[in-house]
Design a protein around this motif. Structure first.
Motif, PDB file in Angstrom:
ATOM      1  N   GLN A 147     -13.673  -0.329 -10.642  1.00 18.40           N
ATOM      2  CA  GLN A 147     -13.047  -1.174  -9.635  1.00 18.40           C
ATOM      3  C   GLN A 147     -12.093  -0.326  -8.794  1.00 18.40           C
ATOM      4  OE1 GLN A 147     -11.294  -4.597 -11.533  1.00 18.40           O
ATOM      5  NE2 GLN A 147     -13.272  -5.400 -12.215  1.00 18.40           N
ATOM      6  N   LEU A 148     -12.248  -0.412  -7.489  1.00 16.74           N
ATOM      7  CA  LEU A 148     -11.521   0.475  -6.594  1.00 16.74           C
ATOM      8  C   LEU A 148     -10.037   0.119  -6.524  1.00 16.74           C
ATOM      9  CD1 LEU A 148     -14.010   0.870  -3.613  1.00 16.74           C
ATOM     10  CD2 LEU A 148     -13.684   2.373  -5.581  1.00 16.74           C
ATOM     11  N   HIS A 149      -9.222   1.138  -6.347  1.00 18.11           N
ATOM     12  CA  HIS A 149      -7.789   0.942  -6.236  1.00 18.11           C
ATOM     13  C   HIS A 149      -7.341   1.238  -4.820  1.00 18.11           C
ATOM     14  CE1 HIS A 149      -6.696   5.384  -6.618  1.00 18.11           C
ATOM     15  NE2 HIS A 149      -7.988   5.362  -6.805  1.00 18.11           N
TER      16      HIS A 149
ATOM     17  N   GLU B  29      -2.741   4.972   8.672  1.00 17.02           N
ATOM     18  CA  GLU B  29      -4.152   5.249   8.930  1.00 17.02           C
ATOM     19  C   GLU B  29      -4.954   5.265   7.634  1.00 17.02           C
ATOM     20  OE1 GLU B  29      -1.589   6.846  12.147  1.00 17.02           O
ATOM     21  OE2 GLU B  29      -1.585   6.998   9.957  1.00 17.02           O
ATOM     22  N   ALA B  30      -4.352   5.835   6.574  1.00 13.36           N
ATOM     23  CA  ALA B  30      -5.048   5.895   5.290  1.00 13.36           C
ATOM     24  C   ALA B  30      -5.237   4.503   4.686  1.00 13.36           C
ATOM     25  CB  ALA B  30      -4.280   6.785   4.320  1.00 13.36           C
ATOM     26  N   LEU B  31      -4.245   3.630   4.849  1.00 14.25           N
ATOM     27  CA  LEU B  31      -4.371   2.266   4.344  1.00 14.25           C
ATOM     28  C   LEU B  31      -5.501   1.515   5.039  1.00 14.25           C
ATOM     29  CD1 LEU B  31      -0.636   1.176   4.006  1.00 14.25           C
ATOM     30  CD2 LEU B  31      -2.300   1.257   2.147  1.00 14.25           C
ATOM     31  N   VAL B  32      -5.545   1.625   6.363  1.00  8.04           N
ATOM     32  CA  VAL B  32      -6.595   0.935   7.106  1.00  8.04           C
ATOM     33  C   VAL B  32      -7.972   1.458   6.684  1.00  8.04           C
ATOM     34  CG1 VAL B  32      -7.575   0.554   9.407  1.00  8.04           C
ATOM     35  CG2 VAL B  32      -5.090   0.394   9.053  1.00  8.04           C
TER      36      VAL B  32
ATOM     37  N   GLY C 246     -11.025  -0.574   4.624  1.00  9.39           N
ATOM     38  CA  GLY C 246     -12.407  -0.579   5.084  1.00  9.39           C
ATOM     39  C   GLY C 246     -13.375  -0.238   3.966  1.00  9.39           C
ATOM     40  N   GLU C 247     -12.989   0.697   3.103  1.00  7.98           N
ATOM     41  CA  GLU C 247     -13.826   1.059   1.958  1.00  7.98           C
ATOM     42  C   GLU C 247     -13.874  -0.055   0.923  1.00  7.98           C
ATOM     43  OE1 GLU C 247     -12.706   5.838   2.321  1.00  7.98           O
ATOM     44  OE2 GLU C 247     -11.843   4.600   0.729  1.00  7.98           O
ATOM     45  N   LEU C 248     -12.780  -0.794   0.808  1.00  2.61           N
ATOM     46  CA  LEU C 248     -12.712  -1.872  -0.171  1.00  2.61           C
ATOM     47  C   LEU C 248     -13.462  -3.122   0.277  1.00  2.61           C
ATOM     48  CD1 LEU C 248      -8.905  -1.642  -1.086  1.00  2.61           C
ATOM     49  CD2 LEU C 248     -10.804  -1.184  -2.644  1.00  2.61           C
ATOM     50  N   ALA C 249     -13.684  -3.257   1.577  1.00  5.52           N
ATOM     51  CA  ALA C 249     -14.144  -4.523   2.144  1.00  5.52           C
ATOM     52  C   ALA C 249     -15.415  -5.055   1.480  1.00  5.52           C
ATOM     53  CB  ALA C 249     -14.357  -4.370   3.650  1.00  5.52           C
TER      54      ALA C 249
ATOM     55  N   ILE D  73      -2.896   7.182  -1.170  1.00  6.88           N
ATOM     56  CA  ILE D  73      -3.742   6.063  -0.755  1.00  6.88           C
ATOM     57  C   ILE D  73      -5.170   6.410  -1.144  1.00  6.88           C
ATOM     58  CG2 ILE D  73      -4.450   4.548   1.114  1.00  6.88           C
ATOM     59  CD1 ILE D  73      -1.405   4.584   0.555  1.00  6.88           C
ATOM     60  N   GLY D  74      -5.813   5.523  -1.915  1.00 10.60           N
ATOM     61  CA  GLY D  74      -7.071   5.909  -2.529  1.00 10.60           C
ATOM     62  C   GLY D  74      -6.792   7.073  -3.454  1.00 10.60           C
ATOM     63  N   ASP D  75      -7.317   8.233  -3.128  1.00  8.57           N
ATOM     64  CA  ASP D  75      -7.064   9.419  -3.940  1.00  8.57           C
ATOM     65  C   ASP D  75      -6.484  10.558  -3.104  1.00  8.57           C
ATOM     66  OD1 ASP D  75      -8.134   8.495  -6.531  1.00  8.57           O
ATOM     67  OD2 ASP D  75     -10.024   8.381  -5.443  1.00  8.57           O
ATOM     68  N   HIS D  76      -5.808  10.208  -2.001  1.00  7.16           N
ATOM     69  CA  HIS D  76      -5.313  11.234  -1.090  1.00  7.16           C
ATOM     70  C   HIS D  76      -3.803  11.109  -0.908  1.00  7.16           C
ATOM     71  CE1 HIS D  76      -9.469  12.177  -0.118  1.00  7.16           C
ATOM     72  NE2 HIS D  76      -9.682  10.892   0.100  1.00  7.16           N
ATOM     73  N   ALA D  77      -3.092  12.212  -1.124  1.00  7.97           N
ATOM     74  CA  ALA D  77      -1.657  12.258  -0.837  1.00  7.97           C
ATOM     75  C   ALA D  77      -1.477  12.281   0.673  1.00  7.97           C
ATOM     76  CB  ALA D  77      -1.034  13.497  -1.473  1.00  7.97           C
TER      77      ALA D  77
END
Length: 392
Positions: A95-97, A157-160, A164-167, A354-358
């Protein structure tokens, strides 16, 4: 790293209100503080904060599978037995975070040291992502910061992008929840709803105390709609301790953050990280507390404490410091590494993943070496040649 005084923007309070940042002042005390900023060089940001944050995040993620596959480790983290299979299933389903925040001690010298992970309900997101960037632009336009001044801040930008990946991965309908009486939590949730909507992922807002439970064990909104995915700015360990929360494993609801974040939001992850990475330059030695007397040079933290509550510090010079709070139970011991005092107080760096990116930082500054819920948020800027004068 320097703390530089700077003139405040004349209309910043009005701009905060317009942006929905209504918790800039809390109980009459300033939360947002732009009378100063912290200046970094690009090298400090990239080598001392961004790269270590990415590495620490991956080290923590690598531990999740080990923990969910071990009853012994689940016991050490005091995760209730009723929820263990549910937590493990959320990890096995991948499950994605969405996000997390690493709290780092750093003063511009030596490697940043990890204090803890805030990976379930991290706060200070809106002010780190949006409002401090607005501050930077305004101060550059006013000539108080040089035009080349920048900021480690790609959070929005990373949140948006992440939403989109979670959608396509989140069961509908999506609801965003927080405690209804908390302006800070509701402001953060409103910001995240807006980020999600920019990708076409629309969710309804609901106070967490207004969520119901159907006769067949489903979580429902006020109109009895069954909730498919619930973003909750509410500690999962608190939900699991409530009678209402016992329905979670069988409810069919998917949480955001996912249930497996219960592993990483637990301070027991710190001794596990140390055991697997002894001597890592960005880690502080940590162990599970065996109940013995606290020696000098150590800090005791309950597994589930938040906002600097119930911290007990015994420093190498023999001084002690304690904070009150509602948390007790199992704890860890972490090697003391006190924050450095600057003119305005003790800054703690929150490094956002955010996701897996600092992708950015926010700084909380307290009058105490323990960063509490009353700590102020102070913006930052990247200036390769840090200014030696005050911009007024």
């Amino acid at each position: 790293m320097q703390r530089i005084r700077i003139a405040e923007r004349a209309q910043w309070r009005a701009r905060a209100e317009e942006a929905g940042f209504r918790f800039h002042t809390i109980e009459g005390q300033p939360y947002w503080d732009e009378s100063a900023y912290y200046a970094f060089t690009l090298r400090q940001i990239e080598q001392d904060i961004e790269d270590p944050s990415a590495e620490l995040h991956q080290m923590a993620m690598d531990l999740v599978g080990d923990v969910i596959g071990s009853e012994r480790l689940m016991d050490q983290l005091a995760i209730p037995a009723h929820y263990r299979d549910w937590i493990a299933d959320s990890w096995r389903q991948r499950q994605l975070h969405l996000y997390g925040r690493l709290d780092l001690a750093y003063d511009g010298t030596g490697p940043a040291k990890l204090y803890e992970l805030n990976y379930d309900t991290p706060t200070s997101l809106f002010e780190a992502s949006f409002f401090q960037w607005q501050w930077l632009e305004d101060q550059r336009n006013a000539g108080r910061l040089p035009q080349h001044a920048d900021q480690f801040n790609a959070i929005h930008e990373a949140l948006v992008e992440r939403f989109g990946e979670l959608a396509t991965q989140l069961p509908p309908p999506l609801y965003f929840s927080a405690v209804g009486s908390s302006d800070e939590d509701r402001g953060t949730v409103d910001y995240l709803r807006d980020c999600a909507s920019q990708t076409g992922l629309h969710g309804q807002a609901i106070a967490i105390e207004d969520i119901g439970l159907s006769e067949d064990g489903r979580f429902t909104a006020l109109d009895d709609t069954v909730i498919g995915t619930l973003f909750k700015l509410y500690p999962l360990e608190d939900l699991m301790a409530e009678e209402f929360g016992r329905a979670l494993p069988g409810s069919g609801v998917q949480l955001l953050e996912p249930a497996w974040k219960a592993v990483l939001s637990n301070k027991g992850i710190l001794p596990l990280l140390w055991q697997r990475n002894v001597g890592h330059p960005n880690l502080l030695e940590a162990h599970f507390d065996d109940g013995s007397a606290l020696a000098s040079g150590w800090v005791r933290k309950p597994l589930f404490s938040r906002e600097g509550a119930n911290i007990e510090m015994h420093l190498a010079d023999g001084s002690t410091q304690r904070s009150d709070g509602p948390y007790d139970g199992p704890a860890i011991l972490q090697r003391a590494h006190p924050l450095t005092r600057f003119e305005g107080g003790y800054p703690l760096i929150g490094s956002w993943v955010i996701g897996d990116h600092a992708c950015g930082i926010g700084i909380r500054e307290d009058d105490s070496a323990i960063t509490r819920d009353s700590a102020r948020f102070v913006p930052h800027a990247i200036i390769d040649e840090a200014p030696t004068r005050i911009y007024v």
